[in-house]
Design a protein around this motif. Sequence first.
Motif, PDB file in Angstrom:
ATOM      1  N   GLU A 349       6.201  -2.066   0.822  1.00 32.28           N
ATOM      2  CA  GLU A 349       6.062  -3.480   1.161  1.00 32.28           C
ATOM      3  C   GLU A 349       7.261  -3.961   1.964  1.00 32.28           C
ATOM      4  N   ALA A 350       8.451  -3.536   1.544  1.00 32.39           N
ATOM      5  CA  ALA A 350       9.663  -3.966   2.244  1.00 32.39           C
ATOM      6  C   ALA A 350       9.677  -3.458   3.679  1.00 32.39           C
ATOM      7  N   LEU A 351       9.285  -2.199   3.886  1.00 35.03           N
ATOM      8  CA  LEU A 351       9.234  -1.652   5.235  1.00 35.03           C
ATOM      9  C   LEU A 351       8.239  -2.429   6.103  1.00 35.03           C
ATOM     10  N   TRP A 352       7.114  -2.768   5.525  1.00 36.50           N
ATOM     11  CA  TRP A 352       6.090  -3.502   6.286  1.00 36.50           C
ATOM     12  C   TRP A 352       6.621  -4.859   6.750  1.00 36.50           C
ATOM     13  N   TYR A 353       7.159  -5.645   5.836  1.00 38.36           N
ATOM     14  CA  TYR A 353       7.653  -6.966   6.223  1.00 38.36           C
ATOM     15  C   TYR A 353       8.916  -6.873   7.079  1.00 38.36           C
ATOM     16  N   LEU A 354       9.673  -5.813   6.913  1.00 38.82           N
ATOM     17  CA  LEU A 354      10.828  -5.605   7.781  1.00 38.82           C
ATOM     18  C   LEU A 354      10.375  -5.324   9.203  1.00 38.82           C
ATOM     19  N   GLN A 380       0.725   6.295   1.300  1.00 40.59           N
ATOM     20  CA  GLN A 380      -0.263   5.708   0.402  1.00 40.59           C
ATOM     21  C   GLN A 380      -0.241   4.180   0.402  1.00 40.59           C
ATOM     22  N   SER A 381       0.714   3.582   1.118  1.00 39.45           N
ATOM     23  CA  SER A 381       0.823   2.124   1.161  1.00 39.45           C
ATOM     24  C   SER A 381      -0.432   1.499   1.755  1.00 39.45           C
ATOM     25  N   ASP A 386      -2.235  -0.492   8.993  1.00 43.84           N
ATOM     26  CA  ASP A 386      -1.772  -1.605   9.812  1.00 43.84           C
ATOM     27  C   ASP A 386      -0.494  -1.235  10.568  1.00 43.84           C
ATOM     28  N   ALA A 387       0.337  -0.403   9.945  1.00 43.87           N
ATOM     29  CA  ALA A 387       1.584   0.000  10.597  1.00 43.87           C
ATOM     30  C   ALA A 387       1.308   0.767  11.882  1.00 43.87           C
ATOM     31  N   TRP A 388       0.281   1.627  11.883  1.00 48.05           N
ATOM     32  CA  TRP A 388      -0.096   2.323  13.118  1.00 48.05           C
ATOM     33  C   TRP A 388      -0.421   1.310  14.227  1.00 48.05           C
ATOM     34  N   LEU A 389      -1.253   0.341  13.895  1.00 44.80           N
ATOM     35  CA  LEU A 389      -1.677  -0.628  14.909  1.00 44.80           C
ATOM     36  C   LEU A 389      -0.518  -1.508  15.368  1.00 44.80           C
TER      37      LEU A 389
END
Length: 823
Positions: A349-354, A380-381, A386-389
């Motif tokens: 989650e932290a990586l995503w919002y970062l 597994q997140s 979404d990170a790919w896109l």
Amino acid sequence: MKRQLVWLIGLACIMAPLACTRQASVRAPSTRPRFELALGLSPIPTCTPTPTVTPTFTATSMPTRTPIPTQASTATPVPSQRLASARQAFEWGDFDRAKQEFDALYADPGASNEERREAAFWRARSRLDASDYTGAVATLQQFITTYPDDRRIAPAQFMLARAYEGLQEWRNALAAYRQYLRLNKVLAMEAYDGIGKAAMQLSDYATAIQAYMEGMQAAKESSWLVYMREGIAQAELARNRPQEAVKQYDAILSVARVDAYRSRILYLAAQALIQAGDPQAAQQRYLEAVNRYPTTQYAYLSLVELVNAGVPVDDYQRGLVDYHAKVYQPAIDALTRVVQRKLDAREGEALWYLALSLKANGDLSRSIERCQQLIDKVPQSKHAGDAWLEMAAAHALRGDTEQALHVYRQFVTQYPASPLAPQALWRAANLQVSVGDLAGAAVTYRDLAARYPQAENVPQALFNAALLDYRRGDYTAARTAWQALVQKHPNTDAAVAARFWIGKACLALGDQERAKQAWQAAMRLAPDSYYGLRAAELLAGVAVLRSGGFEEQLNELAVSQTEAEEWLRSWLKVPTGASLATLPSAITELLAWQRGEALLEVGHRIQALEEFEKIKQQWWDDPLAMYQLALAFHERGLYRLSIICAERLMRLAPVERRAQAPFFLHKLAYPLHFRELIIAQAQTRNLDPLLLAALIRQESLFEPSITSIADARGLAQVIPPTGEWIAGQLGWTKWQLDDLWRPVVSVTFGAYYLHVQLNAFDGRVVPALMAYNAGPGRVRQWLENFSDLDMLVEMAPVSEPAHYVRLIYANYYRYRQLYRSGT
């Protein structure tokens, strides 16, 4: 028009933030232009009405929407005609003219007692709505004294209280609200709130608390109950009893359910605890807001208080709150600390919002790195796809199209079963279009359709691929692809467009006969759509729709309410002989209906609309109620709600009956309200009044008080900067932004701006409408790439203006069909 934003925000939904402030909002009277002179209107229109065929409705106590007198050289009009003229001026928001005409009627010895009574009430209401509070007090007192038995004495007392508020005469306002409560209780909540606010202004906190407690006892809805508790809390704080305020906030939290509202109350409770000298308890409230409601505004305000006090806050929650508050650098700092700890279970989650914070802060390279880190370390997140896109989008923003496309394709290859895979291909194709790789984009669109035939956007992808073939000059391939689309997905919006473009492809290939056949099919299968209408124009030899200038003649189709009700009886089970037009007691006895009526009468239009919206939603699936409400809303000048109900009725009809819907209902759905104003301004600007009406219907559904998220205001949805520019062009120096909600101003400005755009684009309707919506500068840039206006509508980089054009095209057709029969 005075805006009541506290109410608009406060009562929109139960338990929403209900009272951002308790201090009475007062706007000083302003100097307004004499609009009847600015528009070239006679101060007192003549008495000859313009004949028109419109739906007939039951009389109502609200200002009657009747044909308005036209201008001609005649003697002073008789009183009844002057009353209609004055009501018209009031509905237009032309309050100077309304006051003048109501005053003249009130002083006219030839007026009947009933006419003088009506003039007495409405001359006061006109002054109140124009913020002439001194004049409103005088005329309201005169009305109350002269007509003590009038049914509107209670509303007059309520309006008198509002006028005293405008003058900041708080004792008189309090007394007027008390008098209202002795006469009527329908608007008891507003009256108790008014008493409470007036008492607060007088520093009479005990009286304020008593008023809010009485309001709590009378409240029939939870939203009002918590609103009154907030009032008590603020009064307790004002008299330095913060612990009592906390009790009220805790009581609110026991019933409130909306996150944003709970967060706000937690913040206010913490502030009260600070005042009580209990900072530790306050910090617990701040922490609860931060930890439980991190996406809300008051979570951020709570975080600021905690940080300033040196209270430790979990870095992940801190970063989350900062991100949602759009304070990106602090979010980056906090989330980076979380990621650096490595063992934190919330690393994904932290990586995503970062990554999102870095992108929003303009650091695309590091955003890409964090997306890749999330994909590699926490596959597994739930955010991995979404990170790919996001990573691909960041590459595109950096100008690295090749790498962006590689990431999209790599994602689809590695995760073909992901629900995001079709979206990845869609984005890749759109990116290729944006950089001019039309052939590559067509391949990608078709790849999407082949891999994911059940994806929702497959028909549009196939249409886009064929359109790109057409743009590249491969008309045969385009025609073949559109024909295949129609066969495979015949009942889609994409197929409607494809039938039209098959004709364009045939024409480009020199096959005029097949082009004609294709356009005839487009007309037959979707006659009212943009594509059906464009097909009709091309068949008629109209390559580009141009403004024909002003055309006053309205040869309207005759309509019959009786015919409409016979159509309803043909498929609704209603008792023989029963009245279909009269609202049933099941509606009129509802509190929301009664409050809506009362609020409308005292000038609280926005709040009234909220109450009537509840009624509409409650009866949404009842066709007879939709018919009855369409009529009732029309009578009350609530045209947006009337239109929506009329359209809903026709959609609720059985499929086989819809085509036979009588023109009476179509005219309810496509009305010509503010007719004389629209015609006058269209003539001034050399516009077709029906084109202007079609634009206004799309912009506002004829609701004067409407405001968009972009702050576009009024019937023609003019934004403040454009309004300032238009006022300068017209030489209007004495006006204010709130005037954009007044129909007389909004229609004037909208007509002028449409006129400017038509002139700028050589009378071509499509680019002029797009410019009205998106701005002329953008449209000029688009025209450099798309000389074919049909292609411009399809390929404009921003989709909203094209959608806007399609809708107004359809509106314009309906208006010509209904009000200029034979065209």
